[in-house]
Write a protein that holds these residues in place. Structure first.
Motif, PDB file in Angstrom:
ATOM      1  N   UNK A  69     -10.104   2.738  10.323  1.00 37.78           N
ATOM      2  CA  UNK A  69      -8.653   2.679  10.260  1.00 37.78           C
ATOM      3  C   UNK A  69      -8.146   2.416   8.844  1.00 37.78           C
ATOM      4  N   UNK A  70      -8.864   1.592   8.084  1.00 37.47           N
ATOM      5  CA  UNK A  70      -8.400   1.292   6.739  1.00 37.47           C
ATOM      6  C   UNK A  70      -7.064   0.582   6.743  1.00 37.47           C
ATOM      7  N   UNK A  71      -6.119   1.103   5.974  1.00 39.47           N
ATOM      8  CA  UNK A  71      -4.828   0.443   5.796  1.00 39.47           C
ATOM      9  C   UNK A  71      -3.932   0.487   7.023  1.00 39.47           C
ATOM     10  N   UNK A 107      -8.506   3.087  -1.959  1.00 36.03           N
ATOM     11  CA  UNK A 107      -8.097   2.391  -3.181  1.00 36.03           C
ATOM     12  C   UNK A 107      -7.372   1.095  -2.810  1.00 36.03           C
ATOM     13  N   UNK A 108      -6.995   0.357  -3.833  1.00 40.17           N
ATOM     14  CA  UNK A 108      -6.272  -0.909  -3.629  1.00 40.17           C
ATOM     15  C   UNK A 108      -4.798  -0.594  -3.382  1.00 40.17           C
ATOM     16  N   UNK A 110      -0.586  -7.219   2.734  1.00 41.47           N
ATOM     17  CA  UNK A 110      -1.922  -7.333   2.151  1.00 41.47           C
ATOM     18  C   UNK A 110      -2.241  -6.081   1.353  1.00 41.47           C
ATOM     19  N   UNK A 111      -3.128  -6.251   0.369  1.00 37.98           N
ATOM     20  CA  UNK A 111      -3.633  -5.109  -0.394  1.00 37.98           C
ATOM     21  C   UNK A 111      -5.046  -4.806   0.074  1.00 37.98           C
ATOM     22  N   UNK A 112      -5.318  -3.537   0.336  1.00 43.45           N
ATOM     23  CA  UNK A 112      -6.627  -3.141   0.855  1.00 43.45           C
ATOM     24  C   UNK A 112      -7.697  -3.183  -0.241  1.00 43.45           C
ATOM     25  N   UNK A 154      -8.821   6.952  -6.824  1.00 43.84           N
ATOM     26  CA  UNK A 154     -10.179   6.786  -7.341  1.00 43.84           C
ATOM     27  C   UNK A 154     -10.426   7.742  -8.504  1.00 43.84           C
ATOM     28  N   UNK A 155     -11.377   7.369  -9.339  1.00 45.29           N
ATOM     29  CA  UNK A 155     -11.779   8.257 -10.441  1.00 45.29           C
ATOM     30  C   UNK A 155     -13.262   8.584 -10.374  1.00 45.29           C
TER      31      UNK A 155
END
Length: 663
Positions: A112-114, A130-131, A139-141, A193-194
């Motif tokens: 599910x993630x965020x 990512x954050x 909240x930040x993931x 992301x990089x």
């Protein structure tokens, strides 16, 4: 047969499916056990839909990862946590499903993630590509590591292998869809992301590609793998979704990128795409309430089908077989996926095949019993079908002795009680004071977006005829009927009445029912007093008819009390209010209405609103006077529906079923 094309076989990969109907995946909350397998409710639930004629069942979401988003059993099954238990319980289910000629796919999620619903979050912190901000919580993931991604990919291979052992005919990957974890990698708005999983579209789809490759490695290239796919995201901003017809800048996946993604997913080896639109930020797209038009994904499915050669499956309020047939004939899609309609009526496909359309119990898109209860209580049920998800627990009880039962009131509670009594073999006799069955379904179904409420009322009317229930219309049951000794039991389902109070010029103060049924003309400028569900839906209906509408609400926000249980319904309705030009004044207490002006006291002082009429939507009072008058004179008497406690359609039906199934 008119609907013959809906019953032609189709292949997904090399797998042949007997007709063009799939059961859409819906969260199997309450259907799993504590070891990651299926409980009896889950086995009964899917078997019942196979019995009803569905060609392909796609289970609700299950998991294979056990490390990142750790299982919180018995929320949903997990195909790798205890493989023996998963295979054993799944095998029992797939064998039953196959007995009816249906095929079954296991829907497998990367996580599910965020968007994890807070009640299901468990102990693990939210993760994502990512954050980024969590959908519901402040909240930040935490970004997934590459090693964690590889672990999830490996788990898909193991889980799909266990599914194949267990008799599943294929799997559906969940998904580049709705903003779930794999979609959070696929959408650049979420993916910052990089590394090799960020940047280009190919990199952002690498997660989905590696999952398909891993399943091919463990299960062979011929094991079918479909993918749930949202062509367009409908994201305006974080936690901000777009409404149908709204002009906005897409922050998520737009149609152009969706087309490219569909082509790549086909190239990666996916055997079918199960198409919709939206994300949790625009949740009403993926879980369309009654405010959304029927078949809202037609254009998205058509665009997808024009750009891929694999089958396209389409869900989304396609319960009308004429609409479904038209979608196949016009090359909009290859299969029709029914989710909530199979909850409301598990026999819907067989009834379409036999052209018994009047017998189909309609889904009313309220999402009270399904998505709302999943979100709030981790249970999947159905508002209009008390047996959904409880097939064994709520099967019809055999009767010991046939009883004659008086049912007073022909609203949903009275009709459901009479229906269940008749199905079980009792003799219900129903009295209704008005000229229509359905009670509050009739005014409630007056707005154009509530047509299915009227369909439910018509279904009850048809069921009374089919079951041979004796119905007395335009007749108030009185002392003679209630104390008639030929009745073994009496059910009082006399409903409720709108609350009223004087504001001064009361000849221009109406109830919602009077306006909705056309008994009173509200004029062109209307003030609706009360911003609950009834008030908001009435205001929306009036605004859509070109009226200038203001809602005045005593509390601090709309839908603060008795609003929709499901966030998709609540959030869409909240956004439709300003979108349709409806003014809102909260924290306001109305004090009077005179000479076309409504006065209200607010924290900022007195406010005045010009109005041709005022419509009171301030709740209902139980109408239980008959019950109170006669309850002590009767040996077996029950009070049901709004007469017992003012609530919603779901609880009126459920309570009636419970009582009528045990008389």
């Amino acid at each position: 047969m008119k609907y013959q094309k809906l019953f032609e076989p189709i292949k997904i990969g090399k797998l042949e499916i007997k007709n063009r109907y799939a059961m859409a995946p819906m969260g199997p909350l309450g259907l799993g056990d504590c070891e990651g397998g299926w409980n009896d409710r889950g086995i009964d639930y899917y078997t019942r839909r196979a019995q009803g004629g569905i060609g392909l069942i796609i289970t609700g979401v299950t998991f294979s990862d056990t490390e990142v988003e750790k299982p919180s059993f018995p929320n949903t099954p997990n195909s790798t946590y205890n493989p023996v238990q998963f295979v054993r319980t799944s095998r029992e289910m797939t064998e039953k499903v196959h007995a009816y000629g249906a095929k079954i796919f296991l829907q497998m999620s990367g996580g599910f993630g965020r968007v994890t619903i807070p009640t299901n979050l468990g102990e693990f912190p939210p993760v994502s590509a990512s954050a980024i901000p969590h959908r519901w919580l402040d909240k930040t993931c935490r970004p997934l590591t590459v090693e964690e991604i590889h672990g999830i990919v490996k788990s898909f291979g193991k889980g799909a292998f266990n599914a194949k052992r267990a008799g599943f005919d294929g799997v559906e990957i969940h998904a580049v869809h709705e903003g779930y974890l794999i979609d959070q990698f696929a959408i650049s708005f979420f993916n910052q992301r990089n590394d090799e999983y960020g940047g280009s579209l190919e990199n952002r789809l690498r997660f989905a590609r590696e999952i398909r490759e891993e399943i091919a490695r463990t299960c062979g290239p011929d094991f079918p793998v479909a993918l749930r796919f949202s062509l367009k995201s409908m994201i305006k901003d974080w936690r901000e979704g777009a409404l149908p017809g709204e002009k906005f800048e897409e922050k998520g996946r737009d149609i152009a990128e969706g087309i490219e993604a569909a082509k790549l997913l086909e190239q990666y080896g996916y055997d079918a795409l199960d198409v919709d639109a939206g994300t949790y930020d625009a949740w009403w797209w993926n879980h369309p309430p009654m405010y959304m038009e029927k078949a809202p994904y037609k254009e998205f499915a058509r665009i997808t089908k024009e750009n891929v050669k694999i089958p396209v499956i389409m869900a989304g309020r396609v319960d009308n077989p004429d609409t479904a047939l038209g979608c196949l004939e016009k090359d909009v899609c290859d299969m029709i996926s029914l989710g909530r309609p199979t909850l409301a009526d598990p026999d819907i496909v067989n009834k379409i095949r036999r052209n018994n359309l009047s017998q189909i119990r309609p889904c009313i898109s309220c999402q009270e019993g399904c998505m709302g209860r999943i979100q709030t209580y981790s249970l999947i049920n159905c508002a209009v079908n008390p047996q959904a998800g409880k097939e064994r627990v709520n099967r019809f009880n055999p009767i010991v002795r046939r009883k004659k039962v008086l049912v007073v009131g022909g609203g949903v509670a009275g009709c459901e009680a009479a229906r269940v009594l008749a199905e079980r073999g009792h003799e219900p006799v129903l009295y209704e004071a008005s000229d229509r069955l359905g009670g509050n379904l009739i005014p409630g179904g007056a707005p154009s977006f509530k047509e299915d409420d009227l369909a439910l009322a018509k279904w009850y009317e048809d069921e009374m005829k089919r079951l041979g229930v004796e119905v007395h219309m335009n007749t108030k049951a009185g002392e003679k009927e209630i104390l008639d000794k030929s009745y073994d039991a009496v059910i009082m389902a006399t409903g409720s009445r709108p609350k009223r109070f004087s504001l001064g010029d009361d000849d221009k103060v109406y109830s919602a029912e009077e306006v909705l049924l056309g008994k009173k003309d509200a004029g062109n400028t209307v003030v609706v007093v009360g911003g609950g569900l009834v008030g908001c839906e009435l205001a929306l209906d009036l605004a859509m008819k070109g009226k200038k509408v203001t809602i005045v609400e005593a509390l601090g926000k709309l839908l603060a009390v008795n609003g929709p249980l499901c966030s998709a319904n609540r959030e869409m309705l909240e956004k439709l209010i300003p979108f349709n030009g409806i003014d809102v004044c909260c924290n306001a207490k109305v004090t009077g209405f005179k000479n076309g002006v409504l006065c209200a006291e607010t924290a900022g002082g007195k406010k005045e609103f010009k109005a041709d009429s005022v419509v009171l939507c301030v709740g209902y009072s139980s109408e239980n006077s008959l019950y109170n008058q006669f309850k002590d004179c009767l040996d077996e008497v029950y009070l049901l529906g709004d007469a017992r406690q003012v609530s919603n359609i779901m609880y009126a039906i459920w309570d009636a079923f419970e009582v009528a199934n045990n008389i």
